[in-house]
Motif scaffolding. Structure first.
Motif, PDB file in Angstrom:
ATOM      1  N   TYR A   1       0.812  -1.214   0.000  1.00  0.00           N
ATOM      2  CA  TYR A   1       0.000   0.000   0.000  1.00  0.00           C
ATOM      3  C   TYR A   1       0.845   1.264   0.000  1.00  0.00           C
ATOM      4  O   TYR A   1       2.015   1.250   0.371  1.00  0.00           O
ATOM      5  CB  TYR A   1      -0.962  -0.004   1.192  1.00  0.00           C
ATOM      6  CG  TYR A   1      -0.303   0.143   2.546  1.00  0.00           C
ATOM      7  CD1 TYR A   1      -0.191   1.384   3.156  1.00  0.00           C
ATOM      8  CD2 TYR A   1       0.179  -0.964   3.233  1.00  0.00           C
ATOM      9  CE1 TYR A   1       0.394   1.517   4.400  1.00  0.00           C
ATOM     10  CE2 TYR A   1       0.761  -0.842   4.475  1.00  0.00           C
ATOM     11  CZ  TYR A   1       0.869   0.407   5.062  1.00  0.00           C
ATOM     12  OH  TYR A   1       1.456   0.542   6.300  1.00  0.00           O
TER      13      TYR A   1
ATOM     14  N   THR B   1       0.227   5.417   1.172  1.00  0.00           N
ATOM     15  CA  THR B   1      -0.649   6.424   1.767  1.00  0.00           C
ATOM     16  C   THR B   1      -0.666   7.643   0.849  1.00  0.00           C
ATOM     17  O   THR B   1       0.059   7.704  -0.151  1.00  0.00           O
ATOM     18  CB  THR B   1      -0.159   6.812   3.179  1.00  0.00           C
ATOM     19  OG1 THR B   1       1.196   7.250   3.086  1.00  0.00           O
ATOM     20  CG2 THR B   1      -0.268   5.637   4.138  1.00  0.00           C
ATOM     21  N   ARG B   2      -1.502   8.601   1.194  1.00  0.00           N
ATOM     22  CA  ARG B   2      -1.614   9.815   0.382  1.00  0.00           C
ATOM     23  C   ARG B   2      -0.294  10.589   0.434  1.00  0.00           C
ATOM     24  O   ARG B   2       0.268  10.807   1.496  1.00  0.00           O
ATOM     25  CB  ARG B   2      -2.756  10.685   0.906  1.00  0.00           C
ATOM     26  CG  ARG B   2      -3.085  11.855   0.007  1.00  0.00           C
ATOM     27  CD  ARG B   2      -4.304  12.618   0.486  1.00  0.00           C
ATOM     28  NE  ARG B   2      -5.484  11.789   0.666  1.00  0.00           N
ATOM     29  CZ  ARG B   2      -6.303  11.411  -0.315  1.00  0.00           C
ATOM     30  NH1 ARG B   2      -6.050  11.769  -1.553  1.00  0.00           N
ATOM     31  NH2 ARG B   2      -7.361  10.683  -0.053  1.00  0.00           N
TER      32      ARG B   2
ATOM     33  N   ASN C   1      -2.365   6.519  -2.318  1.00  0.00           N
ATOM     34  CA  ASN C   1      -3.635   6.287  -1.634  1.00  0.00           C
ATOM     35  C   ASN C   1      -4.385   5.059  -2.158  1.00  0.00           C
ATOM     36  O   ASN C   1      -5.600   5.057  -2.261  1.00  0.00           O
ATOM     37  CB  ASN C   1      -4.525   7.530  -1.701  1.00  0.00           C
ATOM     38  CG  ASN C   1      -5.498   7.568  -0.550  1.00  0.00           C
ATOM     39  OD1 ASN C   1      -5.153   7.223   0.575  1.00  0.00           O
ATOM     40  ND2 ASN C   1      -6.715   7.982  -0.823  1.00  0.00           N
ATOM     41  N   ARG C   2      -3.641   4.016  -2.487  1.00  0.00           N
ATOM     42  CA  ARG C   2      -4.220   2.766  -2.984  1.00  0.00           C
ATOM     43  C   ARG C   2      -3.457   1.591  -2.365  1.00  0.00           C
ATOM     44  O   ARG C   2      -2.330   1.725  -1.911  1.00  0.00           O
ATOM     45  CB  ARG C   2      -4.097   2.660  -4.504  1.00  0.00           C
ATOM     46  CG  ARG C   2      -4.885   3.691  -5.264  1.00  0.00           C
ATOM     47  CD  ARG C   2      -6.329   3.259  -5.348  1.00  0.00           C
ATOM     48  NE  ARG C   2      -7.063   4.050  -6.306  1.00  0.00           N
ATOM     49  CZ  ARG C   2      -7.903   5.005  -5.972  1.00  0.00           C
ATOM     50  NH1 ARG C   2      -8.086   5.325  -4.722  1.00  0.00           N
ATOM     51  NH2 ARG C   2      -8.574   5.654  -6.907  1.00  0.00           N
TER      52      ARG C   2
ATOM     53  N   ARG D   1      -3.923   0.633  10.838  1.00  0.00           N
ATOM     54  CA  ARG D   1      -4.184   2.068  11.033  1.00  0.00           C
ATOM     55  C   ARG D   1      -4.071   2.823   9.722  1.00  0.00           C
ATOM     56  O   ARG D   1      -4.922   3.641   9.385  1.00  0.00           O
ATOM     57  CB  ARG D   1      -3.178   2.662  12.028  1.00  0.00           C
ATOM     58  CG  ARG D   1      -3.512   2.496  13.469  1.00  0.00           C
ATOM     59  CD  ARG D   1      -2.638   3.383  14.361  1.00  0.00           C
ATOM     60  NE  ARG D   1      -1.231   3.441  13.966  1.00  0.00           N
ATOM     61  CZ  ARG D   1      -0.277   2.617  14.413  1.00  0.00           C
ATOM     62  NH1 ARG D   1      -0.579   1.653  15.254  1.00  0.00           N
ATOM     63  NH2 ARG D   1       0.962   2.757  14.017  1.00  0.00           N
ATOM     64  N   GLU D   2      -2.992   2.558   8.974  1.00  0.00           N
ATOM     65  CA  GLU D   2      -2.726   3.322   7.753  1.00  0.00           C
ATOM     66  C   GLU D   2      -3.625   2.926   6.588  1.00  0.00           C
ATOM     67  O   GLU D   2      -3.829   3.720   5.675  1.00  0.00           O
ATOM     68  CB  GLU D   2      -1.254   3.186   7.366  1.00  0.00           C
ATOM     69  CG  GLU D   2      -0.343   3.833   8.382  1.00  0.00           C
ATOM     70  CD  GLU D   2       1.126   3.680   8.058  1.00  0.00           C
ATOM     71  OE1 GLU D   2       1.902   4.536   8.525  1.00  0.00           O
ATOM     72  OE2 GLU D   2       1.509   2.723   7.367  1.00  0.00           O
TER      73      GLU D   2
ATOM     74  N   GLN E   1      -6.776   2.533   6.729  1.00  0.00           N
ATOM     75  CA  GLN E   1      -8.092   3.163   6.877  1.00  0.00           C
ATOM     76  C   GLN E   1      -8.264   4.234   5.800  1.00  0.00           C
ATOM     77  O   GLN E   1      -7.471   5.149   5.695  1.00  0.00           O
ATOM     78  CB  GLN E   1      -8.238   3.808   8.261  1.00  0.00           C
ATOM     79  CG  GLN E   1      -8.153   2.841   9.406  1.00  0.00           C
ATOM     80  CD  GLN E   1      -9.297   1.850   9.405  1.00  0.00           C
ATOM     81  OE1 GLN E   1     -10.441   2.201   9.151  1.00  0.00           O
ATOM     82  NE2 GLN E   1      -8.981   0.601   9.691  1.00  0.00           N
ATOM     83  N   GLY E   2      -9.279   4.095   4.978  1.00  0.00           N
ATOM     84  CA  GLY E   2      -9.568   5.104   3.950  1.00  0.00           C
ATOM     85  C   GLY E   2      -8.806   4.932   2.652  1.00  0.00           C
ATOM     86  O   GLY E   2      -9.006   5.698   1.716  1.00  0.00           O
ATOM     87  N   ILE E   3      -7.911   3.951   2.567  1.00  0.00           N
ATOM     88  CA  ILE E   3      -7.177   3.708   1.329  1.00  0.00           C
ATOM     89  C   ILE E   3      -7.987   2.749   0.469  1.00  0.00           C
ATOM     90  O   ILE E   3      -8.522   1.762   0.961  1.00  0.00           O
ATOM     91  CB  ILE E   3      -5.767   3.146   1.617  1.00  0.00           C
ATOM     92  CG1 ILE E   3      -4.944   4.179   2.377  1.00  0.00           C
ATOM     93  CG2 ILE E   3      -5.073   2.759   0.320  1.00  0.00           C
ATOM     94  CD1 ILE E   3      -3.561   3.691   2.749  1.00  0.00           C
ATOM     95  N   LYS E   4      -8.073   3.050  -0.814  1.00  0.00           N
ATOM     96  CA  LYS E   4      -8.904   2.256  -1.717  1.00  0.00           C
ATOM     97  C   LYS E   4      -8.106   1.113  -2.354  1.00  0.00           C
ATOM     98  O   LYS E   4      -6.936   1.270  -2.656  1.00  0.00           O
ATOM     99  CB  LYS E   4      -9.465   3.146  -2.819  1.00  0.00           C
ATOM    100  CG  LYS E   4     -10.372   4.230  -2.272  1.00  0.00           C
ATOM    101  CD  LYS E   4     -10.855   5.129  -3.374  1.00  0.00           C
ATOM    102  CE  LYS E   4     -11.678   6.259  -2.795  1.00  0.00           C
ATOM    103  NZ  LYS E   4     -12.067   7.209  -3.821  1.00  0.00           N
TER     104      LYS E   4
END
Length: 136
Positions: free
Chosen positions: A33, A35-36, A58-59, A122-123, A125-128
């Motif tokens: 993954y 993150t943004r 972010n994926r 944690r990281e 969360q919210g990643i597509k």
């Protein structure tokens, strides 16, 4: 007899496999993954020199792996340094790899680092997710 044959055909067509007495070997799971990040190029990810897919910011991508030594590599363009990470995959375990872009004056690299389960949860969360093609 016809019913048994129809069931096997249905299983084959629906993507399920008919396993005559052999149990499938448990697989390992790998989640890579990002993150943004501000900007951020998209990188190709390969597993054992086979292209897995492209990883933008972010994926995340998730893949089932056979147990054993696995080579994970991030590959970019001409100005990008490839990064390699090796893991020893064990059956029924999940491995998390965080990818972070490092930009230098003349080059950029997608660094790959194993992370623990708590940090990854944690990281993520919210990643597509990225839909990967099904292996043949």
């Amino acid at each position: 007899m016809k019913a048994h044959l129809l069931v096997q055909v249905w299983l084959l067509l629906s993507g399920l496999t008919f396993d005559a007495g052999q149990s499938r070997r448990p697989q390992a799971r790998l989640i890579i993954y990002r993150t943004r990040e501000f900007g951020g190029a998209t990188y190709n990810i390969t597993l054992n020199d086979q292209k897995l897919g492209k990883l933008p910011t972010n994926r995340y991508m998730q893949v089932e792996l056979p147990p054993g030594r696995i080579k994970i590599e991030s590959i970019g363009d001409y100005f990008t340094e490839n990064q390699t990470l090796w893991i020893d995959a064990h059956p029924s375990r999940t491995y998390y790899v965080k990818a972070i872009e490092e930009v230098d004056f003349l080059s950029q690299t997608l660094l790959l680092a194993p992370v623990d389960n708590e940090q990854a949860q944690r990281e993520l969360q919210g990643i597509k997710p990225i839909r990967l093609p099904r292996p043949n």
